[in-house]
Scaffold this active site. Structure first.
Site, mmCIF file in Angstrom:
data_model
loop_
_atom_site.group_PDB
_atom_site.id
_atom_site.type_symbol
_atom_site.label_atom_id
_atom_site.label_comp_id
_atom_site.label_asym_id
_atom_site.label_seq_id
_atom_site.Cartn_x
_atom_site.Cartn_y
_atom_site.Cartn_z
ATOM 1 N N GLU A 275 40.987 44.373 37.058
ATOM 2 C CA GLU A 275 41.962 44.937 38.174
ATOM 3 C C GLU A 275 43.178 45.392 37.339
ATOM 4 O O GLU A 275 44.221 44.737 37.177
ATOM 5 C CB GLU A 275 42.449 43.636 38.800
ATOM 6 C CG GLU A 275 41.465 43.096 39.791
ATOM 7 C CD GLU A 275 41.670 41.775 40.743
ATOM 8 O OE1 GLU A 275 42.979 41.261 40.564
ATOM 9 O OE2 GLU A 275 41.069 41.590 41.775
ATOM 10 N N GLU A 367 34.328 42.546 43.688
ATOM 11 C CA GLU A 367 35.009 41.382 44.003
ATOM 12 C C GLU A 367 35.494 41.121 45.291
ATOM 13 O O GLU A 367 35.995 42.012 45.681
ATOM 14 C CB GLU A 367 35.950 40.795 42.861
ATOM 15 C CG GLU A 367 36.606 39.392 42.911
ATOM 16 C CD GLU A 367 37.779 39.399 41.656
ATOM 17 O OE1 GLU A 367 37.651 39.542 40.758
ATOM 18 O OE2 GLU A 367 38.982 38.813 42.131
#
Length: 447
Positions: A275, A367
Site C-alpha cells: 500500500e 486485499e
C-alpha cells in the site's frame, strides 16, 4: 469399378471433414516411475521426466501420493516438500529446462513397500493423460497451471480468463501461529481457497529486523501452500513509510532470493508494494520499473502485482482516479495493478473506480475487508456483496483480509483459536465476517 472409384473419391473430403471435427491430440509430457533397488522393507526409485512436445519445458513439478505406511526419505536432483502422504518434487536450477525430446531424472529413498498411488506432472497425469478430477490433481494449480495476464484479465494456461478467491494472512511477525499445516489444509479442502497471500511486513517488527529468518520463513510457507495446490502471493507488505523506494534495496535482496528459489513453480505471484501512500504515481511507477527486472531475471513467467497510489486505491483516497495509471502504465509485461477496499469505508465512488479501471487495465484486489479501513467495527455485508458481484462479473481476483485470530472484526477466527491449534474447519470458531467470506470462497470456481 465405378462404385469403388466413387468410394475412393470420397475418402479425401471425408478425411478432411473428420480432421476438422476431431480435435488434434495435444502432446502429453510423461514422468515414468521405476525402482532402482529393493531390500524388502524399502527401496530406491526414480522418475524419468520426458518432454514429448516441440518446445522446451521450462520448469516441472511432480506430485505423488504414497499409500499409508510408506514414506519418502532422502531425495536427489529435485527439491521436495511433504504434506501427509503427498510429496511434491520440483526442479533444481540445473534440470528445470528440458529440451524437446529430452529427459531428466530425479530419485528418492522409500521406507515401506508401497509404490505411488497417483502421480501428476505439471498438473496432468504422469502417464500423459488428463488429471483425475477426483484425485489430488483436482486443485486450482492443477486445473489452471501457469497464469498470465491476457488483456485486462488473469488467464490460465489455456488462455481462459479466471478469477482466484482466497485469504491473506495477517502479519507473519505477529500471527505465524495461525499459518500451520492444519490451517492450510483447511483453506485448501474446507474453505476451497484458490490462493493464499503471505503477508510479510517490512517494518513493524517484520523483515527489516531479521532478513534471513523472515526469508527462510517465506520459503517454508511458499512450499507448504504449493504442496496443497493453491496459488501463493508473496506480499511485500510495505506500509509505513509509504514510499516504496525507501525499501528498494531490501526488496531487491528479498525478491532475488525468492525468485531464484521458486522460479520453477507455476503458482507464485509477486506483490511488490502492498500500500504505497503519501507519494505520487510517478514514484510508484519508477519503483516498479526498477524492481520488476530483478524478478524477471530469475522468474520470467509469474504475474507481478503493482501497488497503486493512496493505499492501493487507484488514487481515489487522494482525490485522484484510475486515469493516472491508464495514462502512464508501468513499462513491463504480465503485470496487474492492485486495488484495496474496506466496504464500510469505501463506498460508491471506489466501487465505480474499480469498475472503470477493470475495463482498461488488469486489476487484482489483493486485499479487502467487510469492515472499516482499519479492519474493525461493524460489517457492511451489503456493500461487500456489491463489490463481490462486480468482481465476479469482470473476473477480478480477490483476497480477503485476514486469516488470523486478531481481536478486530476483520480477523476470521475468534481470539485464542490459533494458540489452541484450531479447529480450523467448519464455522464454530469463525467470527461473523469469517463465516461470510468462507461461504463465498467455497462457491464453485469457473475454471
Amino acid at each position: 469399378m465405378m462404385r469403388r472409384i466413387r468410394a475412393l473419391a470420397l475418402i479425401g473430403p471425408l478425411s478432411l471433414l473428420l480432421a476438422l471435427l476431431v480435435p488434434a491430440t495435444a502432446h502429453a509430457d510423461t514422468a515414468t516411475f521405476a525402482k532402482t533397488s529393493d531390500w524388502g522393507t524399502g527401496y530406491t526409485a526414480q522418475y524419468t521426466i520426458r518432454n514429448t512436445g516441440a518446445t522446451a519445458m521450462s520448469g516441472w513439478t511432480v506430485v505423488v501420493e504414497m499409500p499409508a505406511g510408506t514414506s519418502v526419505g532422502t531425495y536427489w536432483d529435485a527439491l521436495m516438500t511433504a504434506s501427509g502422504n503427498r510429496y511434491t518434487f520440483t526442479a533444481r536450477d540445473y534440470n528445470r529446462t528440458i529440451a524437446p525430446g529430452a529427459e531428466t531424472t530425479f530419485g528418492f529413498t522409500v521406507f515401506g513397500s508401497g509404490t505411488p498411488a497417483s502421480c501428476t506432472l505439471n498438473g496432468a497425469s504422469c502417464g500423459g493423460g488428463t488429471p483425475d478430477p477426483g484425485g489430488p490433481a483436482a486443485t486450482p494449480v492443477a486445473a489452471n497451471g501457469q497464469l498470465r495476464v491476457c488483456g485486462t484479465r488473469l488467464c490460465n494456461r489455456n488462455g481462459k480468463a479466471i478469477q482466484l478467491r482466497g485469504m491473506s494472512t495477517h502479519g507473519l511477525q505477529w500471527y505465524r501461529q495461525c499459518v500451520t499445516g492444519g490451517s492450510l489444509d483447511a483453506l485448501a479442502t474446507d474453505w476451497k481457497a484458490d490462493v493464499v497471500r503471505l503477508s510479510l511486513y517490512v517494518q513493524e517488527g517484520g523483515y527489516e529486523t531479521d532478513p534471513r529468518g523472515f526469508t527462510d520463513l517465506m520459503h517454508t510457507l511458499i512450499d507448504q501452500v504449493s504442496a496443497r495446490g493453491m496459488y501463493v502471493i508473496v506480499d511485500w507488505h510495505m506500509l509505513s513509510p509509504g514510499d516504496p523506494t525507501y525499501n528498494l534495496a531490501r526488496a531487491r535482496t528479498f525478491f532475488t532470493e525468492i525468485a531464484q528459489r521458486h522460479d520453477a513453480k507455476q503458482n507464485v505471484i509477486y506483490e511488490i508494494a502492498n500500500e504505497p501512500n503519501g507519494v505520487s504515481w510517478a514514484t510508484i511507477k519508477n519503483y516498479a520499473e526498477n524492481l520488476i527486472p530483478v524478478i524477471r531475471q530469475h522468474d520470467p513467467d509469474a504475474p507481478i502485482l503493482v501497488g497503486t497510489r493512496a493505499w492501493s486505491s487507484l488514487g481515489v483516497s487522494d482525490g485522484a482516479t484510475e486515469a493516472e495509471v491508464i495514462a502512464d502504465p508501468v513499462d513491463a509485461a504480465n503485470i496487474m495493478y492492485t486495488f484495496h477496499f474496506y466496504a464500510a469505508s469505501h463506498g460508491a465512488d471506489y466501487l465505480a473506480a474499480l469498475s472503470r479501471a477493470a475495463d482498461r487495465i488488469p486489476v487484482f484486489v489483493s486485499e479487502f475487508g467487510t469492515q472499516n479501513s482499519a479492519g474493525e467495527g461493524a460489517n457492511d455485508f451489503t456493500r461487500s456483496q456489491q463489490y463481490l458481484d462486480l468482481m465476479a462479473s469482470k473476473k477480478i481476483s480477490w483476497v480477503n483480509w485476514n486469516f488470523s485470530d486478531d481481536f478486530r472484526s476483520g480477523a476470521v477466527f475468534t481470539t485464542g483459536t490459533c494458540a489452541a491449534g484450531g479447529p480450523w474447519t467448519g464455522t464454530t470458531r469463525l467470527k461473523e465476517a469469517g463465516a461470510w467470506v468462507r461461504e463465498r470462497i467455497r462457491t464453485p470456481d469457473d475454471f
